[in-house]
Motif scaffolding. Structure first.
Motif, PDB file in Angstrom:
ATOM      1  N   ASN A  48      -2.164 -15.410 -35.493  1.00 32.22           N
ATOM      2  CA  ASN A  48      -3.451 -14.716 -35.468  1.00 32.22           C
ATOM      3  C   ASN A  48      -3.302 -13.236 -35.108  1.00 32.22           C
ATOM      4  N   ALA A 104      -1.223 -14.697 -27.269  1.00 34.13           N
ATOM      5  CA  ALA A 104      -1.911 -15.287 -26.106  1.00 34.13           C
ATOM      6  C   ALA A 104      -1.714 -14.434 -24.853  1.00 34.13           C
ATOM      7  N   THR A 108      -4.547 -12.277 -22.747  1.00 35.53           N
ATOM      8  CA  THR A 108      -4.689 -12.426 -21.299  1.00 35.53           C
ATOM      9  C   THR A 108      -4.622 -11.071 -20.607  1.00 35.53           C
ATOM     10  N   SER A 154     -11.204 -13.384 -25.058  1.00 38.18           N
ATOM     11  CA  SER A 154     -10.839 -14.566 -24.266  1.00 38.18           C
ATOM     12  C   SER A 154     -11.072 -15.855 -25.043  1.00 38.18           C
ATOM     13  N   SER A 155     -11.984 -15.836 -25.983  1.00 36.86           N
ATOM     14  CA  SER A 155     -12.230 -17.019 -26.805  1.00 36.86           C
ATOM     15  C   SER A 155     -11.006 -17.381 -27.639  1.00 36.86           C
ATOM     16  N   GLN A 156     -10.155 -16.406 -27.915  1.00 31.45           N
ATOM     17  CA  GLN A 156      -8.916 -16.643 -28.664  1.00 31.45           C
ATOM     18  C   GLN A 156      -8.008 -17.627 -27.915  1.00 31.45           C
ATOM     19  N   ASN A 157      -7.993 -17.565 -26.603  1.00 26.31           N
ATOM     20  CA  ASN A 157      -7.089 -18.406 -25.810  1.00 26.31           C
ATOM     21  C   ASN A 157      -7.741 -19.699 -25.326  1.00 26.31           C
ATOM     22  N   TYR A 158      -8.934 -19.965 -25.768  1.00 26.94           N
ATOM     23  CA  TYR A 158      -9.651 -21.166 -25.328  1.00 26.94           C
ATOM     24  C   TYR A 158      -9.003 -22.422 -25.899  1.00 26.94           C
ATOM     25  N   THR A 159      -8.872 -23.422 -25.065  1.00 25.63           N
ATOM     26  CA  THR A 159      -8.423 -24.733 -25.527  1.00 25.63           C
ATOM     27  C   THR A 159      -9.369 -25.780 -24.979  1.00 25.63           C
ATOM     28  N   ALA A 160      -9.613 -26.791 -25.792  1.00 23.68           N
ATOM     29  CA  ALA A 160     -10.555 -27.849 -25.397  1.00 23.68           C
ATOM     30  C   ALA A 160      -9.951 -28.749 -24.346  1.00 23.68           C
TER      31      ALA A 160
END
Length: 160
Positions: A48, A104, A108, A154-160
């Motif tokens: 990305n 990532a 950050t 920060s949404s780029q590094n979001y994980t469920a």
């Protein structure tokens, strides 16, 4: 170098020393943000990459516009902005990585850098608001724009 003499007609409002210091602090941090964000922009690699690369340019544009707006506001209220390298070196931002940075980790770092600027802007808001509502609106606008960018990134590094 000779100092420039004061103009015959001063602005209708002159910044208090506290207001000038607060705006200078904001100027230093947003100027630093534009520089460290370009550093990350040039050296980000990995999945990305392109989206983050372009997103970082949005932050640079906001930070550069903010530094110009703050500096010009300072002049409008008879304060003297200082954007020299030695002044900007005193920013509150974390040190940017010098090497290639995986997406990532770049995200950050960038969010931390934006949050450092936002913290400064929120910290100075009270003194700015109490002494000059016009300058307060500028600080609020920059804060809103940077907080939005921190959310986007920060949404780029979001994980469920």
């Amino acid at each position: 170098m000779n100092a420039v003499s004061a103009p015959a007609v001063l602005p209708s409002f002159t910044a208090t020393p506290e207001l000038a210091d607060a705006l200078q602090h904001a100027l230093v941090d947003v100027t630093s943000l534009s520089l460290v964000t370009k550093q990350i922009h040039w050296n980000v690699v990995g999945p990305n990459f392109r989206d983050i690369h372009l997103g970082l340019d949005e932050v640079v544009t906001i930070a550069r516009d903010a530094s110009d707006t703050i500096a010009e506001r300072m002049r409008a209220v008879n304060a003297v902005p200082d954007g020299r390298p030695e002044a900007v070196a005193g920013s509150t931002l974390p040190t940017a990585p010098a090497d290639l940075t995986i997406v990532a980790e770049a995200v950050t770092y960038e969010v931390a850098a934006i949050n450092a600027v936002v913290t400064t802007l929120r910290d100075i808001h009270k003194v700015v608001d109490e002494t000059d509502a016009m300058s307060s609106g500028i600080i609020e606008d920059i804060t809103l724009r940077l907080e939005q960018q921190a959310w986007f990134l920060s949404s780029q590094n979001y994980t469920a």
